[in-house]
Design a protein around this motif. Structure first.
Motif, short mmCIF file in Angstrom:
data_model
loop_
_atom_site.label_atom_id
_atom_site.label_comp_id
_atom_site.label_asym_id
_atom_site.label_seq_id
_atom_site.Cartn_x
_atom_site.Cartn_y
_atom_site.Cartn_z
N UNK A 1 19.83 19.28 31.35
CA UNK A 1 20.77 19.53 30.94
C UNK A 1 22.34 19.71 31.32
N UNK A 2 22.41 19.12 32.61
CA UNK A 2 23.96 18.96 32.69
C UNK A 2 24.90 17.89 32.59
N UNK A 3 24.07 17.05 31.50
CA UNK A 3 25.54 16.45 30.43
C UNK A 3 25.65 16.75 29.48
N UNK A 4 24.74 17.93 29.18
CA UNK A 4 25.58 18.49 28.22
C UNK A 4 26.60 19.39 27.96
N UNK A 58 18.95 31.33 43.54
CA UNK A 58 18.40 30.13 44.75
C UNK A 58 19.57 29.54 44.57
N UNK A 59 20.05 28.97 43.36
CA UNK A 59 21.45 28.09 43.54
C UNK A 59 22.71 28.48 43.90
N UNK A 139 17.92 17.97 40.15
CA UNK A 139 18.70 16.94 42.22
C UNK A 139 19.97 17.00 42.09
N UNK A 140 21.14 17.08 43.17
CA UNK A 140 21.99 16.97 42.76
C UNK A 140 23.26 17.89 41.47
N UNK A 147 31.66 18.06 40.15
CA UNK A 147 32.51 17.24 40.03
C UNK A 147 32.97 17.48 38.28
N UNK A 148 32.30 18.61 37.78
CA UNK A 148 33.05 19.03 36.09
C UNK A 148 33.99 19.99 36.81
N UNK A 149 33.45 20.73 37.18
CA UNK A 149 34.44 21.77 37.09
C UNK A 149 36.02 21.38 37.91
#
Length: 158
Positions: A1-4, A58-59, A139-140, A147-149
């Motif tokens: 979901x991170x690419x979105x 947890x994140x 992962x990562x 990096x996005x922020x």
């Protein structure tokens, strides 16, 4: 979901919610201007939210603030939110709440599916959003969000 969550052009008016917390505390998201952040919307009555929150907890704990995440319970009474977080052993999820009406007025695109994760730029504008569960334990994932922020922090206002 991170690419979105890859930021696009700014959408909507700057987010200006006044969040309500325990003991009458409040947080205006306007005070976040100057740095981008992740706004995560959930509800106590939302089954996918209930499944996702332990990974988000947890994140937040592991990121130690490197990725600013503001979790907000939408259309969920504060006492119920606090009880839910305590029973679920979710100490890193802040008990901020927001009414459905306030959120709908800002979002202006009908009823979103919860959970919903939004990337907000340093000017308070929505730059990306994902409706549904996020892989907070990817992962990562932390590195990708940092990096996005960071890219939004360096970007000039549009």
């Amino acid at each position: 979901m991170l690419p979105a969550l890859t930021p696009g052009a700014p959408r909507l008016e700057p987010v200006n919610f006044q969040l309500v917390g325990p003991g009458g505390t409040s947080l205006s998201l306007a005070t976040m201007r100057g740095r981008p952040f992740i706004l995560h919307l959930w509800a106590t009555w939302c089954p996918p939210c209930r499944l996702e929150l332990p990974a988000l907890n947890t994140f937040i704990e592991k990121s130690g603030g490197a990725v600013p995440v503001i979790p907000v319970a939408v259309a969920s009474p504060l006492p119920k939110v606090m009880m839910f977080l305590a029973q679920g052993s979710l100490p890193h999820i802040a008990p901020w709440t927001l009414g459905q009406h306030e959120f709908s007025q800002w979002f202006k695109s009908g009823e979103p599916s919860l959970p919903m994760t939004c990337v907000i730029d340093a000017q308070g504008r929505l730059r990306a959003s994902v409706e549904g569960e996020m892989a907070w334990d990817a992962p990562d994932g932390q590195g990708a969000l940092e990096k996005i922020l960071a890219g939004l922090q360096a970007a000039k206002p549009a």
